[in-house]
Design a protein around this motif. Structure first.
Motif, PDB file in Angstrom:
ATOM      1  N   VAL A   1       0.802  -1.223   0.000  1.00 53.35           N
ATOM      2  CA  VAL A   1       0.000   0.000   0.000  1.00 53.35           C
ATOM      3  C   VAL A   1       0.834   1.270   0.000  1.00 53.35           C
ATOM      4  O   VAL A   1       0.416   2.300  -0.524  1.00 53.35           O
ATOM      5  N   SER A   2       2.021   1.229   0.609  1.00 54.24           N
ATOM      6  CA  SER A   2       2.818   2.451   0.664  1.00 54.24           C
ATOM      7  C   SER A   2       3.906   2.454  -0.409  1.00 54.24           C
ATOM      8  O   SER A   2       4.779   3.310  -0.400  1.00 54.24           O
ATOM      9  N   ASN A   3       3.852   1.493  -1.333  1.00 57.27           N
ATOM     10  CA  ASN A   3       4.866   1.389  -2.381  1.00 57.27           C
ATOM     11  C   ASN A   3       6.271   1.367  -1.800  1.00 57.27           C
ATOM     12  O   ASN A   3       7.201   1.935  -2.369  1.00 57.27           O
ATOM     13  N   LEU A   4       6.396   0.731  -0.650  1.00 61.75           N
ATOM     14  CA  LEU A   4       7.708   0.651  -0.017  1.00 61.75           C
ATOM     15  C   LEU A   4       8.498  -0.485  -0.650  1.00 61.75           C
ATOM     16  O   LEU A   4       7.985  -1.593  -0.824  1.00 61.75           O
TER      17      LEU A   4
ATOM     18  N   CYS B   1       6.196   3.625   5.918  1.00 57.60           N
ATOM     19  CA  CYS B   1       5.465   2.370   6.074  1.00 57.60           C
ATOM     20  C   CYS B   1       4.146   2.607   6.796  1.00 57.60           C
ATOM     21  O   CYS B   1       4.095   3.316   7.793  1.00 57.60           O
ATOM     22  N   ARG B   2       3.076   2.009   6.266  1.00 56.14           N
ATOM     23  CA  ARG B   2       1.771   2.253   6.871  1.00 56.14           C
ATOM     24  C   ARG B   2       1.476   1.310   8.040  1.00 56.14           C
ATOM     25  O   ARG B   2       1.176   1.763   9.128  1.00 56.14           O
TER      26      ARG B   2
END
Lengths: 325, 301
Positions: free
Chosen positions: A84-87, A112-113
């Motif tokens: 979700v956070s494109n990490l 980071c979510r």
């Protein structure tokens, strides 16, 4: 790696552990790392604000096999990802004297979510092609920035609220004010809203009480859990994405682990990837979806330990009957 | 159903998926009615530590200008105008931008009219009235009307230079396909793709899709980060840029704003990836590709 590659890959295992962690330079208590569950929990009550976590990694790769094989320029990297956070951060590790690879990937709080997955890959030049992935860890770690305890499977989030009270932001629950609980699966975390306005439920589900009360409590908890698992499963299946080339993608976050946990019970004869495509095609093609419902219900009741809880309750009933006579 | 900026709440809020989904009625999706603003405002959650970063007005003005500067027939062109300016105006950490509740709020409370204007299909399927798909209001980051633009600007910019992001947003297939790939989280990979767009090596939607498929497939055997290493953006510089919002002028309408100065992508790393991708692309099958270049009509999605 299980997938067959058109070049030489490692047969031996790549394993690793997070030996320690630091938050902004201070040691994280060891109790927040679980070697068994392979989870690091980063949310400390005493230190809510932090910028950067540093993880201390120890990696074992099949050294002997590497020495004899056709690989050169071998490097070992740690990969941290969260959908979700494109990490996605890739950190090179260093080989130490005893053959283990060590290094310290970092995770910025802002990046980071909820939870990032930590894996290890071995990369080398093969047949003149640099950068080939020749092996990787199968048992990966989770780094959870919101968790206080290092556990893989999150407990259901229980939200106690009086449905009748029109309380912000739960006005929508007002319509269900005669329901004892409601399962919501549309958000980041599946949540059970427990209606405190339902007389007696808080006391019943609270701690203490006689063995009989405990048995009833177990039964109700199993009932709630069954509903939650069923709802989560349906939500997860509807979130399977079809990529441009027709391949299927696992949903992200909790929906991923719900599917991975339940599919072996729903479609026991299939590998996870095949089960994913089977469940998706049954759902979109409508045929076979109804036939699957008993299996989904069975998988949910197993997760919720219905048999065990019901058994306990029946035994308790028997015993209290005997006591009466 | 356009809303006047003065009627809007002052600060952004969070609208959870469940609340958003419940209010996405057929009428809202077809643009015939507005979402129930008062009820939504009541159900929204406050953002902790609210400050000027969450002001609604600059966003609303941006959406209004995007519409003013692009007529209906050129509405897809509004994407490349809006993306860098949205990113500049709405300064978020990636953790914040990963929260769908924020994007739900913007789509349902701040600018539902913009979502409908930008995404309402011209013709409807099976004779019904045309409707925006619900994931433009409440959906994953590569679908939601505003999240996809913000993330495109974030993932395709080169440090403070938004031009690569503009190139990316000019091609709807980059937004639809490339944006969802995990591999573009590697900055040199993302920059190599936009450079191929700028150089005209890939042009049509089908070419972009073919390239995306090839890049993604190759990434299952190659570690791009080892081939072309990148120290990554400077987190502190990004923080500084976020905190500087109060001092920053509004996003310029005619020229591109400057993004966060968190470090340019190493050129050598981009060269490595671009050379590799060009080779991949030369070998990749492109659907419907004729021996002589057939003209392709851009598809309005």
């Amino acid at each position: 790696m299980k997938t067959l590659m058109p070049y030489a890959t490692l047969a031996g295992e790549v394993t690793f552990k997070v030996a320690a962690a630091k938050l902004d330079g201070r040691d994280l208590p060891l109790s927040m790392l679980s070697q068994q569950e392979r989870v690091v929990a980063l949310h400390q009550v005493e230190r809510q604000k932090w910028d950067e976590a540093r993880l201390d990694l120890r990696v074992r790769i099949p050294e002997a096999e590497l020495a004899e094989g056709p690989w050169s320029d071998v490097v070992c990297v740690a990969v941290l990802t969260e959908g979700v956070s494109n990490l996605r951060t890739v950190t090179r590790l260093n080989r130490s004297a005893d053959g283990t690879w060590v290094g310290s990937p970092t995770l910025a709080r802002d990046a980071c979510r909820t939870r990032a997955e930590l894996s290890v890959s071995v990369v080398a030049t093969v047949d003149g092609v640099p950068g080939r992935i020749i092996g990787g860890s199968e048992e990966n770690w989770l780094v959870d920035v919101l968790a206080r305890k290092p556990v893989r499977q999150r407990e259901l989030h229980i939200n106690e609220v009086d449905f009748g009270e029109n309380q912000k932001p739960y006005e929508w629950l007002h319509a269900f004010k005669d329901a004892p609980w409601l399962v919501e699966t549309s958000g980041d975390m599946p949540t059970v809203h427990l209606n405190t306005g339902f007389e007696g439920i808080t006391e019943l589900l609270g701690s203490g009480g006689s063995t009989m009360e405990k048995a009833v409590r177990g039964l109700i908890a199993a009932q709630i859990a069954t509903e939650a698992w069923t709802a989560m499963f349906h939500s997860a299946v509807s979130d399977i994405e079809v990529a441009e080339d027709g391949s299927l993608e696992w949903p992200s976050g909790w929906r991923d682990w719900v599917l991975r946990a339940m599919l072996p019970d729903v479609l026991p004869d299939l590998s996870p990837a095949d089960a994913l495509s089977e469940i998706h095609s049954r759902r979109v093609e409508t045929s076979g979806w109804n036939e699957l419902q008993p299996r989904i219900q069975y998988a949910a009741s197993r997760r919720a330990r219905v048999a065990k809880n019901l058994g306990t309750a029946i035994r308790e009933l028997d015993r209290s009957d005997e006591g009466d006579q | 159903m356009s809303r006047h900026a003065d009627d809007l709440p002052e600060q952004l809020g969070l609208l959870r998926d469940a609340v958003a989904a419940r209010n996405l009625t057929r009428g809202v999706l077809t643009g015939q009615e507005s979402p129930p603003f008062v009820a939504l405002a009541r159900e929204a959650e406050r953002i902790k530590g609210a400050g000027s970063r969450w002001n609604v007005r600059p966003l609303r003005e941006l959406f209004d200008d995007a519409r003013r500067l692009h007529d209906e027939s050129g509405r897809t062109g509004a994407d490349s105008w809006l993306a860098p300016r949205l990113h500049y105006t709405l300064r978020l950490t990636r953790a914040e931008a990963a929260d769908p509740a924020l994007w739900n709020y913007i789509a349902l409370v701040v600018a539902p009219d913009y979502v409908v204007w930008r995404h309402l299909p011209k013709t409807a399927r099976d004779g019904k009235r045309p409707a925006v798909t619900a994931d433009r209001f409440c959906g994953p980051h590569y679908k939601q009307a505003f999240a996809r633009l913000w993330w495109a600007a974030e993932l395709f910019r080169d440090g403070d230079d938004y031009r690569p992001a503009v190139a990316a947003c000019r091609n709807q297939d980059v937004l639809n396909t490339v944006l969802r790939l995990d591999v573009i989280d590697h900055r040199p990979t993302a920059r190599a793709v936009t450079r191929m767009l700028e150089d005209g090596i890939v042009r049509t939607g089908r070419e972009v899709n073919a390239l995306a498929t090839a890049i993604n497939a190759a990434a299952s055997t190659l570690m791009y980060e080892v081939l072309a290493s990148d120290e990554g953006p400077d987190a502190e510089a990004f923080r500084y840029w976020m905190d500087e919002l109060d001092m920053a002028p509004p996003a310029p309408r005619k020229t591109l704003p400057a993004g966060p100065g968190d470090g340019a992508i190493p050129e050598g790393a981009v060269d490595v990836m671009a050379t590799y991708f060009e080779k991949l692309f030369a070998e990749a099958p492109v659907r419907g590709k004729e021996p002589k270049d057939a003209e392709e009509v851009p598809i309005d999605v």
